[in-house]
Write an enzyme that holds these catalytic residues in place. Structure first.
Site, short mmCIF file in Angstrom:
data_model
loop_
_atom_site.label_atom_id
_atom_site.label_comp_id
_atom_site.label_asym_id
_atom_site.label_seq_id
_atom_site.Cartn_x
_atom_site.Cartn_y
_atom_site.Cartn_z
N ASP A 2 0.82 -1.22 0.00
CA ASP A 2 0.00 0.00 0.00
C ASP A 2 0.85 1.27 0.00
O ASP A 2 1.89 1.33 0.68
CB ASP A 2 -0.90 -0.01 1.25
CG ASP A 2 -2.07 0.94 1.09
OD1 ASP A 2 -2.33 1.40 -0.04
OD2 ASP A 2 -2.71 1.24 2.11
N ASN A 50 -10.62 -3.59 -6.38
CA ASN A 50 -9.81 -2.65 -7.19
C ASN A 50 -10.37 -2.42 -8.60
O ASN A 50 -9.96 -1.49 -9.29
CB ASN A 50 -8.35 -3.11 -7.29
CG ASN A 50 -7.55 -2.90 -6.03
OD1 ASN A 50 -6.57 -3.59 -5.77
ND2 ASN A 50 -7.95 -1.92 -5.20
C1 FPP Z 1 -1.93 -0.13 -3.31
O1 FPP Z 1 -1.48 1.20 -3.40
C2 FPP Z 1 -1.35 -0.93 -4.37
C3 FPP Z 1 -2.05 -1.57 -5.34
C4 FPP Z 1 -3.52 -1.54 -5.41
C5 FPP Z 1 -1.38 -2.33 -6.41
C6 FPP Z 1 -0.09 -3.01 -6.07
C7 FPP Z 1 0.50 -3.53 -7.32
C8 FPP Z 1 1.81 -3.51 -7.67
C9 FPP Z 1 2.89 -3.06 -6.79
C10 FPP Z 1 2.26 -3.92 -9.04
C11 FPP Z 1 1.55 -5.04 -9.75
C12 FPP Z 1 1.63 -6.35 -9.12
C13 FPP Z 1 2.42 -7.40 -9.45
C14 FPP Z 1 2.17 -8.64 -8.74
C15 FPP Z 1 3.51 -7.38 -10.42
P1 FPP Z 1 -2.52 2.35 -3.71
O2 FPP Z 1 -2.63 2.51 -5.19
O3 FPP Z 1 -3.82 2.05 -3.02
O4 FPP Z 1 -1.80 3.60 -3.08
P2 FPP Z 1 -2.46 4.79 -2.25
O5 FPP Z 1 -3.19 4.18 -1.10
O6 FPP Z 1 -1.29 5.60 -1.83
O7 FPP Z 1 -3.38 5.51 -3.21
#
Ligand code: FPP
Length: 230
Positions: A2, A50
């Site tokens: 996150d 998501n």
């Molecule tokens: C949460 O941060 C993160 C995600 C929803 C996606 C995580 C995915 C990756 C790191 C890359 C793809 C995965 C693989 C397995 C290669 P957020 O977007 O909710 O951040 P925020 O809370 O700061 O808005």
């Protein structure tokens, strides 16, 4: 994983850049995990919730899976990593479903380290799916075992994986957000005030050190020895 979006916003960058840096953090963390005695690492890559994000961001995340697997699968296989994807396959773009199947098949023989990626995963959805499959077998006239903790756990995406010992949530948020709900029953929770793209061996070491300080009783009164895995 996150905090990718906040990491990017703080730098005036598009969210996609935060996710891209998140993949680098994932690589660092996978590499460091065995040095801390971790046998199995599960990361949350995409939740059943998501899909409600803008189409462009969903598409960016799918694209990252394509490039990550294309660039890293052979290396992971060689390093003894077994890949397992937790989550619903229905609803995924068909090429992603095929990539996932290939990655699981190609690494199935490995047992040095298990990397589980929760993708199109939700803890509630996983429990519902397990109960539904049980019911469908019953309705189809099969002899099914009575539902108890073991039979339910055997129907989950994590069936056969090591027990969950430690959940780490990054970015300062303090909730589970539908991650591994059943498996979390006796897991230790560590909340770290670091955005995922900044994660790596140092932060993982701090999480493991916090875990090592915990006294695990599993509802009982005797001290139980700590098992280290995430
Ligand atoms: C949460 O941060 C993160 C995600 C929803 C996606 C995580 C995915 C990756 C790191 C890359 C793809 C995965 C693989 C397995 C290669 P957020 O977007 O909710 O951040 P925020 O809370 O700061 O808005």
């Amino acid at each position: 994983m996150d905090g990718n979006g906040r990491w990017a916003s703080a730098r005036g960058l598009p969210r996609a850049m935060g996710h891209r840096e998140g993949v680098q953090a994932l690589k660092r963390t996978i590499q460091a995990a065995p040095d801390f005695g971790i046998q199995c690492l599960t990361v949350f890559g995409f939740s059943t919730e998501n899909w409600s994000r803008p189409a462009e961001e969903v598409s960016d995340l799918m694209g990252l899976v394509r490039t990550y697997v294309a660039s890293d699968l052979a290396r992971l296989e060689k390093a003894g990593v077994r890949l397992r994807i937790l989550g619903r396959r229905d609803g995924l773009p068909s090429d992603i479903a095929a990539i996932i199947e290939k990655a699981e098949r190609q690494t199935a023989h490995n047992d040095r380290f298990m990397l589980q990626v929760a993708f199109n995963y939700g803890g509630r959805a996983d429990l519902v799916d397990a109960a539904r499959r049980h019911m469908q077998r019953l309705l189809a006239g099969e002899t099914v075992e009575p539902i108890d903790e073991d039979t339910l756990a055997a129907g989950l995406a994590t069936a056969g994986s090591p027990p969950l010992d430690l959940i780490v949530r990054t970015s300062g948020e303090q909730r589970l957000s539908n991650f591994l709900l059943w498996e979390a029953a006796y897991a230790e929770l560590v909340f770290q005030d670091i955005l995922w793209p900044d994660y790596g061996p140092k932060a993982l070491g701090e999480a493991v050190a916090a875990f090592a300080q915990r006294e695990r009783r599993y509802g009982g009164r005797e001290d139980a020895p700590a098992r280290v895995s995430a």
